[in-house]
Write a protein that holds these residues in place. Structure first.
Motif, PDB file in Angstrom:
ATOM      1  N   LEU A  55      61.322  14.763 105.492  1.00  0.00           N
ATOM      2  CA  LEU A  55      62.643  14.985 106.075  1.00  0.00           C
ATOM      3  C   LEU A  55      63.551  15.721 105.094  1.00  0.00           C
ATOM      4  CD1 LEU A  55      63.355  11.490 107.656  1.00  0.00           C
ATOM      5  CD2 LEU A  55      62.830  13.595 108.888  1.00  0.00           C
ATOM      6  N   MET A  56      64.483  16.499 105.620  1.00  0.00           N
ATOM      7  CA  MET A  56      65.515  17.114 104.795  1.00  0.00           C
ATOM      8  C   MET A  56      66.837  16.401 105.098  1.00  0.00           C
ATOM      9  SD  MET A  56      66.792  21.088 104.468  1.00  0.00           S
ATOM     10  CE  MET A  56      67.470  21.208 106.129  1.00  0.00           C
ATOM     11  N   ASP A  61      75.488  17.897 102.912  1.00  0.00           N
ATOM     12  CA  ASP A  61      75.373  19.329 102.637  1.00  0.00           C
ATOM     13  C   ASP A  61      76.570  20.093 103.191  1.00  0.00           C
ATOM     14  OD1 ASP A  61      72.989  18.672 101.559  1.00  0.00           O
ATOM     15  OD2 ASP A  61      71.741  19.836 102.934  1.00  0.00           O
ATOM     16  N   GLN A  62      77.109  20.993 102.389  1.00  0.00           N
ATOM     17  CA  GLN A  62      78.269  21.774 102.810  1.00  0.00           C
ATOM     18  C   GLN A  62      77.967  22.620 104.051  1.00  0.00           C
ATOM     19  OE1 GLN A  62      79.958  24.149  99.690  1.00  0.00           O
ATOM     20  NE2 GLN A  62      81.560  25.005 100.992  1.00  0.00           N
ATOM     21  N   GLN A  63      76.742  23.097 104.173  1.00  0.00           N
ATOM     22  CA  GLN A  63      76.342  23.936 105.302  1.00  0.00           C
ATOM     23  C   GLN A  63      76.536  23.218 106.641  1.00  0.00           C
ATOM     24  OE1 GLN A  63      72.302  25.272 105.010  1.00  0.00           O
ATOM     25  NE2 GLN A  63      72.323  26.343 106.982  1.00  0.00           N
ATOM     26  N   TYR A  64      76.431  21.882 106.606  1.00  0.00           N
ATOM     27  CA  TYR A  64      76.532  21.098 107.836  1.00  0.00           C
ATOM     28  C   TYR A  64      77.756  20.179 107.829  1.00  0.00           C
ATOM     29  CZ  TYR A  64      71.666  22.608 107.911  1.00  0.00           C
ATOM     30  OH  TYR A  64      70.531  23.370 107.890  1.00  0.00           O
ATOM     31  N   GLY A  65      78.712  20.509 106.995  1.00  0.00           N
ATOM     32  CA  GLY A  65      79.856  19.616 106.801  1.00  0.00           C
ATOM     33  C   GLY A  65      80.781  19.474 107.985  1.00  0.00           C
ATOM     34  N   ASP A 111      81.118  16.548 102.882  1.00  0.00           N
ATOM     35  CA  ASP A 111      80.614  17.507 101.899  1.00  0.00           C
ATOM     36  C   ASP A 111      81.554  17.692 100.713  1.00  0.00           C
ATOM     37  OD1 ASP A 111      82.699  18.844 103.055  1.00  0.00           O
ATOM     38  OD2 ASP A 111      81.556  20.599 103.678  1.00  0.00           O
ATOM     39  N   GLY A 112      82.658  16.987 100.697  1.00  0.00           N
ATOM     40  CA  GLY A 112      83.610  17.107  99.601  1.00  0.00           C
ATOM     41  C   GLY A 112      84.660  18.180  99.811  1.00  0.00           C
TER      42      GLY A 112
END
Length: 371
Positions: A55-56, A61-65, A111-112
Motif C-alpha cells: 500500500l502507498m 501527502d501534500q499532493q492529496y491534502g 499535509d501541514g
C-alpha cells in the motif's frame, strides 16, 4: 478494533480477520486496477497491514491534502448562491458570514499547509441558516469516550500546540496508542504547522474546541447540565456579578468525583472554567499571548472584553496573598491593554481557588482595569 478498545483480546481477533482479508487482496494484485482504503484510524503497518505491505500511505501527502474537505476557494466558488442566501436569511454581510464560517468550521489540515472545511458542518450551516455546533450533536466516536474513561488524559488546553514526530500515528499499535494519536485520528486535533519531520498539533476550529470541552464535561467529569451552567456563568460575567460566577462555578466543582481532584493545580481549575464556557458555545480564549504575558481567560462580548486571572492557594491562609499577586500581575503585565484600542470596554478580575476546600473562594477586580 476500536469498538473493542476496552477488550484487547477481541480487538486482536478483529485484527487477525482484517489481516487475512488483506492477504487475499494482495494475492489478487494482478487483477486490481484501483484500490483505496480509508477510515478513522491508522495504526502501524506491522500489525493489520503486514499482509498488504504494498500500500502507498497518502494520509499526509501534500499532493492529496485537499481531497477530504472544502478549501476556501472551493467553498466560495461552488456554494456562492448558498452563501448569499444564508447571509440574507441571517441578516449578515457576506464577508461577516464567511468570517464566522471560517472561525467555526475551517482549519483541518493533513499535509501541514492546506486548510479545509468540514463538509458535514458547513453544509448543515448553509442549509439551516444557522452557525451551530453540528460536530458534537452528530455524535462523539464511542471509542474516544471509552478511551477517555480508561486513561488519565490531560485537560484539553494541554493539547494546544503540542509537538509530535510526523510518524506519530503509525508508529504504534492500538494497545499502545496515546491520547494524542486518538484525538488526531478522530479529528479533534489537526496539523497546525509542519517543520521538517516535526508537527505542531492544535484544535482546527471553534466547533471542535467546543465539542471536546462538552465531551470532557459530560463523559470525564460528569458535570450535569453543563450547558446551562456555562450559559449562566456567561451571563453573570457579562453583568460583572462575580459572586454569582463563583457560586455557579462551585456548583460544577461540587459534582466532580473526589478522586479526580488528586494533585490538581491552577491549570486544572482554569481548564474546567474554560470548558464550561466553551461547552455552552461562549466565545472564550485561554492563555492568549500578549507582548507581556498570557492572561488565563479572555471572554469576548460584543460590547466588552473580560480578562480573568486564576490563582491557586493551597489553603485559606494563602488566599489573600494569592489574590494580591493576581492583581499585581494584571497591572504589571498590562493584560487589558491589547483590548483598549477598540470600542469595547475592558474589565479584569482575579479568581482565587482554595485547594484545601476545592472551590473558588475569592475574587477581586484587577488593578488598572476599566469597564
Amino acid at each position: 478494533m476500536l469498538d473493542n478498545i476496552s477488550d484487547l483480546g477481541k480487538a486482536n481477533d478483529v485484527r487477525q480477520v482484517l489481516r487475512s482479508f488483506y492477504t487475499v487482496l494482495k494475492g489478487c494484485d494482478e487483477y486490481l486496477r484501483f484500490v483505496m482504503l480509508t477510515g478513522i484510524s491508522k495504526f502501524s503497518k506491522a500489525g493489520v497491514f503486514s499482509a498488504m505491505n504494498n500500500l502507498m500511505d497518502i494520509s499526509m501527502d501534500q499532493q492529496y491534502g485537499d481531497i477530504v474537505g472544502y478549501t476556501q476557494k472551493e467553498l466560495e466558488e461552488n456554494f456562492d448562491g448558498w452563501i448569499d442566501s444564508a447571509a440574507d436569511k441571517m441578516k449578515l454581510e457576506r464577508g461577516e458570514l464567511l468570517s464566522r464560517l471560517k472561525d467555526y468550521y475551517d482549519g483541518f489540515c493533513f499535509d501541514g499547509e492546506t486548510r479545509l472545511y468540514n463538509p458535514f458542518s458547513i453544509m448543515q450551516a448553509l442549509v439551516k441558516f444557522k452557525i451551530s455546533n453540528y460536530w458534537y450533536t452528530s455524535g462523539s466516536p464511542s471509542f474516544i469516550v471509552e478511551y477517555m474513561k480508561q486513561h488519565q488524559i490531560k485537560d484539553p488546553e494541554t493539547y494546544c500546540g503540542i509537538k509530535v514526530n510526523e510518524n506519530f500515528t503509525s508508529s504504534q499499535e492500538i494497545e499502545r496508542a496515546d491520547p494524542v494519536s486518538f484525538l488526531y485520528q478522530a479529528g479533534y486535533l489537526t496539523i497546525k504547522e509542519r517543520e521538517e519531520q516535526e508537527l505542531t498539533l492544535d484544535y482546527p476550529n471553534r466547533e471542535v474546541r467546543d465539542s471536546i470541552s462538552s465531551m470532557y464535561l459530560e463523559h470525564v467529569y460528569h458535570v450535569e447540565s453543563y450547558g446551562a451552567l456555562g450559559s449562566q456563568i456567561w451571563k453573570a460575567l457579562k453583568a460583572h456579578d462575580f459572586s454569582k460566577v463563583i457560586e455557579l462555578y462551585n456548583i460544577a466543582l461540587a459534582g466532580i468525583p473526589y478522586e479526580d481532584y488528586a494533585d490538581q493545580g491552577e491549570s486544572w481549575y482554569r481548564a474546567l472554567f474554560l470548558m464550561l464556557l466553551r461547552g455552552a458555545g461562549v466565545t472564550v480564549s485561554g492563555e492568549v499571548h500578549t507582548s507581556r504575558g498570557r492572561p488565563d481567560v479572555t471572554v469576548q462580548f460584543p460590547e466588552q472584553v473580560i480578562v480573568l486571572e486564576f490563582k491557586y492557594a493551597k489553603n485559606s491562609s494563602e488566599v489573600n496573598r494569592r489574590r494580591s499577586e493576581g492583581e499585581k500581575q494584571i497591572q504589571e503585565k498590562n493584560y487589558t491593554k491589547p483590548h483598549e484600542a477598540g470600542t469595547q470596554g475592558v474589565f479584569a478580575a482575579v479568581i482565587v481557588i482554595d485547594g484545601e476546600k476545592r472551590e473558588a473562594v475569592s475574587y477581586s477586580r484587577g488593578e488598572g482595569a476599566s469597564c
